[in-house]
Design an enzyme around this catalytic site. Structure first.
Site, PDB file in Angstrom:
ATOM      1  N   LYS A  72       0.844  -1.202   0.000  1.00 31.09           N
ATOM      2  CA  LYS A  72       0.000   0.000   0.000  1.00 31.09           C
ATOM      3  C   LYS A  72       0.881   1.254   0.000  1.00 31.09           C
ATOM      4  CE  LYS A  72      -0.388  -0.295   4.997  1.00 31.09           C
ATOM      5  NZ  LYS A  72      -1.051   0.295   6.112  1.00 31.09           N
ATOM      6  N   ARG A  99      -9.782  -0.475  15.711  1.00 30.10           N
ATOM      7  CA  ARG A  99      -9.879   0.368  14.520  1.00 30.10           C
ATOM      8  C   ARG A  99     -10.988  -0.265  13.690  1.00 30.10           C
ATOM      9  NH1 ARG A  99      -4.391   1.394  11.089  1.00 30.10           N
ATOM     10  NH2 ARG A  99      -4.784  -0.771  10.578  1.00 30.10           N
ATOM     11  N   HIS A 101      -5.214  -7.681  13.361  1.00 30.62           N
ATOM     12  CA  HIS A 101      -4.021  -6.829  13.231  1.00 30.62           C
ATOM     13  C   HIS A 101      -3.507  -6.462  14.618  1.00 30.62           C
ATOM     14  CE1 HIS A 101      -1.305  -4.352  10.999  1.00 30.62           C
ATOM     15  NE2 HIS A 101      -1.784  -3.203  11.441  1.00 30.62           N
ATOM     16  N   ARG A 151       1.954 -10.940   6.961  1.00 35.76           N
ATOM     17  CA  ARG A 151       1.737  -9.726   6.152  1.00 35.76           C
ATOM     18  C   ARG A 151       2.834  -8.698   6.426  1.00 35.76           C
ATOM     19  NH1 ARG A 151      -3.446  -9.931   8.787  1.00 35.76           N
ATOM     20  NH2 ARG A 151      -2.844  -7.958   9.743  1.00 35.76           N
ATOM     21  N   TYR A 202      14.804  31.266   4.662  1.00 41.44           N
ATOM     22  CA  TYR A 202      13.633  31.928   5.259  1.00 41.44           C
ATOM     23  C   TYR A 202      13.761  32.032   6.774  1.00 41.44           C
ATOM     24  CZ  TYR A 202      10.952  31.111   0.945  1.00 41.44           C
ATOM     25  OH  TYR A 202      10.498  31.097  -0.338  1.00 41.44           O
ATOM     26  N   CYS A 239      13.206  24.667   2.523  1.00 43.00           N
ATOM     27  CA  CYS A 239      12.261  25.351   1.627  1.00 43.00           C
ATOM     28  C   CYS A 239      11.451  24.301   0.846  1.00 43.00           C
ATOM     29  CB  CYS A 239      13.002  26.228   0.633  1.00 43.00           C
ATOM     30  SG  CYS A 239      14.194  27.325   1.376  1.00 43.00           S
ATOM     31  N   ASP A 248      11.491  23.719  -2.353  1.00 41.33           N
ATOM     32  CA  ASP A 248      12.225  23.060  -3.441  1.00 41.33           C
ATOM     33  C   ASP A 248      13.733  23.018  -3.227  1.00 41.33           C
ATOM     34  OD1 ASP A 248       9.727  23.212  -4.989  1.00 41.33           O
ATOM     35  OD2 ASP A 248      10.188  25.350  -4.946  1.00 41.33           O
TER      36      ASP A 248
HETATM   37  C1  LIG Z   1      -3.769  -4.887   7.890  1.00 39.99           C
HETATM   38  C2  LIG Z   1      -2.300  -4.671   7.782  1.00 39.99           C
HETATM   39  N1  LIG Z   1      -1.490  -5.738   7.713  1.00 39.99           N
HETATM   40  C3  LIG Z   1      -0.155  -5.619   7.627  1.00 39.99           C
HETATM   41  C4  LIG Z   1       0.447  -4.379   7.618  1.00 39.99           C
HETATM   42  C5  LIG Z   1       1.945  -4.286   7.546  1.00 39.99           C
HETATM   43  O1  LIG Z   1       2.452  -3.734   8.723  1.00 39.99           O
HETATM   44  P1  LIG Z   1       4.028  -3.500   8.892  1.00 39.99           P
HETATM   45  O2  LIG Z   1       4.402  -2.501   7.876  1.00 39.99           O
HETATM   46  O3  LIG Z   1       4.163  -3.006  10.278  1.00 39.99           O
HETATM   47  O4  LIG Z   1       4.663  -4.831   8.654  1.00 39.99           O
HETATM   48  C6  LIG Z   1      -0.356  -3.233   7.689  1.00 39.99           C
HETATM   49  C7  LIG Z   1       0.264  -1.922   7.731  1.00 39.99           C
HETATM   50  O5  LIG Z   1      -0.111  -1.030   8.390  1.00 39.99           O
HETATM   51  C8  LIG Z   1      -1.764  -3.384   7.777  1.00 39.99           C
HETATM   52  O6  LIG Z   1      -2.574  -2.326   7.842  1.00 39.99           O
END
Ligand SMILES: Cc1ncc(COP(=O)(O)O)c(C=O)c1O
Length: 343
Positions: A5, A103, A132, A188, A232, A279, A281
């Site tokens: 993601k 969540r 999670h 994951r 700045y 800044c 850029d």
């Molecule tokens: C549902 C879920 N699984 C796995 C992950 C991966 O987590 P991490 O980057 O801490 O390994 C995330 C990341 O936030 C997540 O939202």
């Protein structure tokens, strides 16, 4: 599952997804339907799970692009079942269980009822059940263990009701590195895939290698006299006559403004301080009075002797935020692990 993601935590979603698949990874994880669609449009055919709580208007896109979605509430089941009524489409789903993150997901006591509802709807295909961790990156693993035990209890409660295989999954990077009993059917990893620990003070025996480095070049070197202000707000004054280098990268590229008078960069294996306000850029580097550094030289903003993890620590944040902040304006150049092995 490789979690790709947020443009693969800033690293480039398509390239990371392809590399992960090449390395044997079977699943991809994204936060939004749009991210999954982009991966499909890039020709990626692996299963993709979308983590977020989805609004009903996205469901047709999920169906069209064969994306697996997360079921997180009774209201969502209701709306989706109405939307799918009379359709031949099959929506691939994973049931999310809230074991303590609070969540998204069903609380333990509602999981069985949610499962029953999902199983009643012929257009739903349940592929997974997941949860999670909220604190797997912390040294004290007691809350993570509590969540894991809750999930185990839920699994044993719902398993007898399932007449087909589903995958149970829970472990993110912190848990993969420090809580191996939580691996279940799939893990994951996100941040560790890219070579960073989940937090700067995270301890584990895993050896990670940071994947990203952020480079720029000196676009201008100029002489500035002692006691003159830089940038700045005049937040820095030169201590001596000195050479100031201009680096054409700023907060619009992801160099947080909190780096003002704080960050360092690497030029030709030497470390120099960034001086004055960051800044949009540009940032300025104090090259010292005897500098021989020239316009056009490579500057390493992160990478090499300046690790992303150190940068995160200095800014009192986590490596995730540093890599995700590298903006779309910065071109990504990818080197495969094969080419590195050959070097
Ligand atoms: C549902 C879920 N699984 C796995 C992950 C991966 O987590 P991490 O980057 O801490 O390994 C995330 C990341 O936030 C997540 O939202």
């Amino acid at each position: 599952m490789a979690v790709v993601k947020a443009n693969a935590y800033g690293h480039g979603e398509t390239e990371v997804a392809r590399t992960a698949i090449e390395c044997g990874c079977e699943y991809l994880g994204v936060a939004f339907i749009e991210e999954g669609i982009r991966l499909r449009q890039a020709g990626i055919t692996s299963p993709i799970l979308v983590f977020g709580a989805h609004l009903p208007e996205y469901i047709n896109a999920a169906l069209e692009h064969d994306l697996e979605i997360t079921i997180t509430s009774f209201g969502q089941i209701e709306v989706l079942s109405q939307q799918l009524q009379g359709k031949r489409s099959i929506l691939k789903t994973h049931l999310k269980v809230d074991t303590g993150m609070h969540r998204v997901g069903f609380l333990g006591e509602h999981t069985r009822a949610a499962l029953e509802k999902i199983l009643e709807i012929p257009q739903f295909k349940l592929l997974g059940v997941y949860s999670h961790f909220a604190t797997s990156d912390e040294e004290d693993q007691s809350y993570a263990l509590k969540q894991y035990h809750r999930f185990q209890e839920i699994i044993s409660h719902i398993k007898p009701r399932l007449q087909h295989e589903v995958i149970f999954h829970m472990a993110n990077s912190g848990a993969i590195m420090n809580l191996p009993q939580s691996y279940l059917d799939m893990v994951r990893p996100g941040i560790m895939l890219y070579g960073y620990p989940p937090s700067p003070n995270f301890r584990s025996s895993w050896k990670l290698k940071e994947a990203l480095s952020l480079h720029s070049r000196l676009s201008l070197v100029k002489f500035v006299k002692k006691n003159e202000p830089i940038s700045y707000g005049r937040r820095f004054h030169t201590k001596n006559d000195t050479f100031i280098g201009i680096i054409p990268a700023g907060y619009a590229d992801g160099i947080n403004r909190l780096n003002t008078n704080l960050a360092q960069v690497c030029i030709g294996h030497e470390i120099f301080p960034l001086v004055g306000t960051v800044c949009m850029d540009m940032v300025m580097v104090d090259l010292g009075p005897d500098s021989k550094h020239k316009e056009g030289e490579d500057v390493i903003i992160y990478g090499s002797r300046i690790s992303v993890t150190q940068v995160a620590e200095r800014l009192q944040t986590i490596p995730y935020e540093i890599t995700c902040s590298v903006s779309a304006r910065v071109p990504r150049i990818h080197y495969s692990y094969h080419s590195e092995e050959k070097e």
